[in-house]
Design a protein around this motif. Structure first.
Motif, PDB file in Angstrom:
ATOM      1  N   PHE A  15      -4.875 -30.876 -82.206  1.00 14.09           N
ATOM      2  CA  PHE A  15      -5.065 -31.331 -80.829  1.00 14.09           C
ATOM      3  C   PHE A  15      -3.805 -30.950 -80.062  1.00 14.09           C
ATOM      4  N   SER A  16      -3.792 -29.728 -79.531  1.00 11.73           N
ATOM      5  CA  SER A  16      -2.570 -29.216 -78.905  1.00 11.73           C
ATOM      6  C   SER A  16      -2.647 -29.378 -77.391  1.00 11.73           C
ATOM      7  N   THR A  17      -1.693 -28.800 -76.685  1.00  6.05           N
ATOM      8  CA  THR A  17      -1.620 -29.000 -75.235  1.00  6.05           C
ATOM      9  C   THR A  17      -2.798 -28.363 -74.513  1.00  6.05           C
ATOM     10  N   GLN A  18      -3.208 -27.171 -74.962  1.00  9.49           N
ATOM     11  CA  GLN A  18      -4.213 -26.416 -74.217  1.00  9.49           C
ATOM     12  C   GLN A  18      -5.587 -26.363 -74.861  1.00  9.49           C
ATOM     13  N   GLN A  19      -5.691 -26.793 -76.126  1.00  6.61           N
ATOM     14  CA  GLN A  19      -6.983 -26.677 -76.806  1.00  6.61           C
ATOM     15  C   GLN A  19      -7.066 -27.616 -78.005  1.00  6.61           C
ATOM     16  N   HIS A  38     -11.144 -24.658 -75.442  1.00  2.70           N
ATOM     17  CA  HIS A  38     -10.010 -24.504 -74.531  1.00  2.70           C
ATOM     18  C   HIS A  38     -10.237 -25.411 -73.321  1.00  2.70           C
ATOM     19  N   PHE A  39      -9.287 -26.315 -73.050  1.00  5.63           N
ATOM     20  CA  PHE A  39      -9.513 -27.346 -72.032  1.00  5.63           C
ATOM     21  C   PHE A  39      -9.811 -26.764 -70.642  1.00  5.63           C
ATOM     22  N   ASP A  40      -8.941 -25.892 -70.140  1.00  5.39           N
ATOM     23  CA  ASP A  40      -9.121 -25.376 -68.778  1.00  5.39           C
ATOM     24  C   ASP A  40     -10.441 -24.622 -68.646  1.00  5.39           C
TER      25      ASP A  40
END
Length: 536
Positions: A15-19, A38-40
């Protein structure tokens, strides 16, 4: 990516910053499946940029907690649609971006333990959090709380000796203190505070997962020697904090079996174990399979050192964490801001923008550079706090410039001597069995790696670390399954692919650098005292 033949495996999550990412690793330690959200891109409704919300003050940085929950829903549905055979999963573990914190509302435990397999997680947990946007590691809004915490324990060095680091704005204790001070009502309605890692583990357990020793070391709250919460630090941050955090556990602990939700909705086996999740940096140490005396050097935009330590010496710089694969030992992290951009700048100026000319410069100059030493900091360095370029000749006199080839070697030798000096400052010692694992862009340059081997007096290996936190989490799941503290991690991962030898120390290197290193350290202190007045 469907697998047709049954393949017993462990899952490693990140569970990283971007995905959110997952890999499946089989019993022979081969990665045979990976998936990510990927979150964005995949969750645009949350309006994140780079996975976060940067607030108007430019200091506060948060992420929506339900975005992480929904990402897990999506990735599990993708796995199901691809034909992934969940029934073969023996255990799972994972990593979370370090320092971030999640605030479970009073009553949330009840929702976690009674999940319906007919609905996705995010629909059932949407009212479970007292703070919907959680502080993450990029946040730097807690300077006042950092000073309060250091004052409470007798100063920055005292806090470092106790918890492994001086007070940092992103560290969780200071974030909790800010929330308690600014929103006491929200804090009082919070029944549990998780790190990103233990929050993710809680989703799989269907109950609150404990914080592990290694990720817990990034909070300014855990006494790293005794591995218990520091009562002084807890008291300085917020009331009743110990009961909201729960007791910490060894990083290799099996924290429970998977929730029935996953058995019924996805076909996980009832015996699937959940091994404590940890931070992304500790998980990467596991993924790179560092052993006692080893060092990993990530040569990227910033350069990062991972060290395996037996007897740490906490300092005002760097971080010391409990080791994620051996609870009797420690790991240290040192970050150097002036990495690849500084190397590229000197390449452009002194080697006609050419890496091959840069390499030729290293080949044509002698080890030790004739006593010419350089310090190159385009931006304010973290380790140590210096900015600007500072060059010294063999007589230790400051000079304005070096010839091109000398400049190139001065930069690379200087960068690696600084890393060794600051690593040794935290208690690291090069051993006869030491391996250096190099990753990142500059690890492709054989001549740069040769200088690294020479300065440290140890062989340099290169390793693929594209998914090191994920793969390390799968390895840790196997380790937990095998008995954790009773079985050496190195025994569990011995089948994993070996790193490739890239450079060995040149003949005579140790004599050259053993003489230069004290000189380099003295010059660094001289620059520091000139740039910020007399040292305390």
């Amino acid at each position: 990516m469907a697998e047709h033949a049954p393949r017993r495996c462990c899952l490693g999550w990140d569970f990283s910053t971007q995905q959110v990412k997952v890999v499946a690793v089989d019993a022979e330690l081969n990665v045979f499946y990976e998936e990510s959200v990927h979150f964005d891109r995949d969750l645009p409704e949350f309006g994140t940029q780079g996975g976060v919300h940067v607030h108007k003050d430019g200091l506060t940085v948060t992420s929506p907690v339900l975005m992480w929950v929904q990402a897990l829903d999506i990735i599990l549905e993708k796995m199901k649609a691809s034909g992934f055979d969940f029934s073969q999963v023996l255990a799972l573990s994972g990593a979370g971006q370090q320092h971030g914190s999640i605030y479970w509302k009073t009553g949330a435990q009840q929702a976690l333990t009674s999940l319906s397999p007919d609905l996705p997680l995010h629909q059932q947990l949407q009212d479970c959090f007292s703070i919907s946007d959680c502080p993450v590691w990029m946040d730097s809004s807690t300077t006042a709380q950092c000073r309060q915490l250091e004052a409470a324990v007798g100063g920055a060095q005292a806090l470092s000796c106790l918890t492994g680091s001086r007070a940092y704005e992103r560290f969780t204790g200071n974030q909790i203190a800010k929330i308690y001070q600014q929103n006491p009502e929200v804090y009082s309605h919070t029944e549990r505070i998780s790190l990103v890692s233990s929050f993710a583990a809680s989703l799989f357990l269907g109950s609150y997962s404990p914080i592990d020793y290694s990720d817990g070391s990034g909070m300014n709250l855990l006494q790293i020697q005794d591995k218990v919460w520091s009562q002084t630090c807890l008291g300085a941050c917020a009331p009743h904090l110990e009961e909201k955090l729960g007791p910490p556990v060894p990083s290799c602990s099996v924290v429970g079996a998977i929730s029935s939700y996953y058995i019924q909705r996805y076909g996980f086996p009832p015996g699937c174990k959940v091994v404590a999740f940890t931070g992304d940096n500790p998980a990467s140490l596991a993924g790179m399979r560092l052993e006692e005396g080893d060092i990993a050097v990530s040569l990227g935009t910033s350069d990062t050192l991972f060290l395996w330590l037996q007897e740490p010496r906490p300092a005002l710089e760097g971080h010391i964490f409990c080791n994620p694969v051996d609870s009797q030992h420690y790991m240290a992290l040192l970050c150097f801001k002036n990495g690849s951009l500084m190397r590229e700048k000197i390449r452009d100026k002194s080697a006609s923008r050419s890496w091959s000319k840069f390499s030729k410069a290293l080949q044509s100059t002698e080890m030790g550079n004739g006593g010419n030493l350089g310090f190159y900091f385009d931006v304010m360095e973290i380790t140590p706090e210096i900015i600007g370029c500072h060059r010294f000749n063999a007589e230790n006199h400051k000079v304005a410039a070096f010839p091109g080839d000398v400049e190139v070697r001065a930069l690379i030798e200087g960068q690696f001597m600084a890393k060794r000096i600051h690593a040794e400052g935290l208690g690291y010692r090069v051993m006869s069995k030491t391996k250096i694992l190099a990753t990142g862009g500059a690890s492709h340059n054989r001549d740069i790696l040769q200088v690294l081997a020479d300065v440290f007096g140890a062989p340099v290996y290169v390793i693929d670390t594209a998914n090191s936190a994920c793969v390390g989490s799968a390895y840790r799941a196997f380790h937990g399954l095998a008995g954790g503290r009773d079985v050496p991690f190195s025994e569990v991962v011995k089948l994993a692919p070996n790193p490739r030898l890239a450079a060995t120390p040149s003949l005579g290197a140790s004599q050259v650098y053993e003489a230069l290193l004290p000189q380099y350290a003295k010059l660094e202190q001289r620059i520091l005292s000139q740039t910020r007045g007399p040292l305390e």
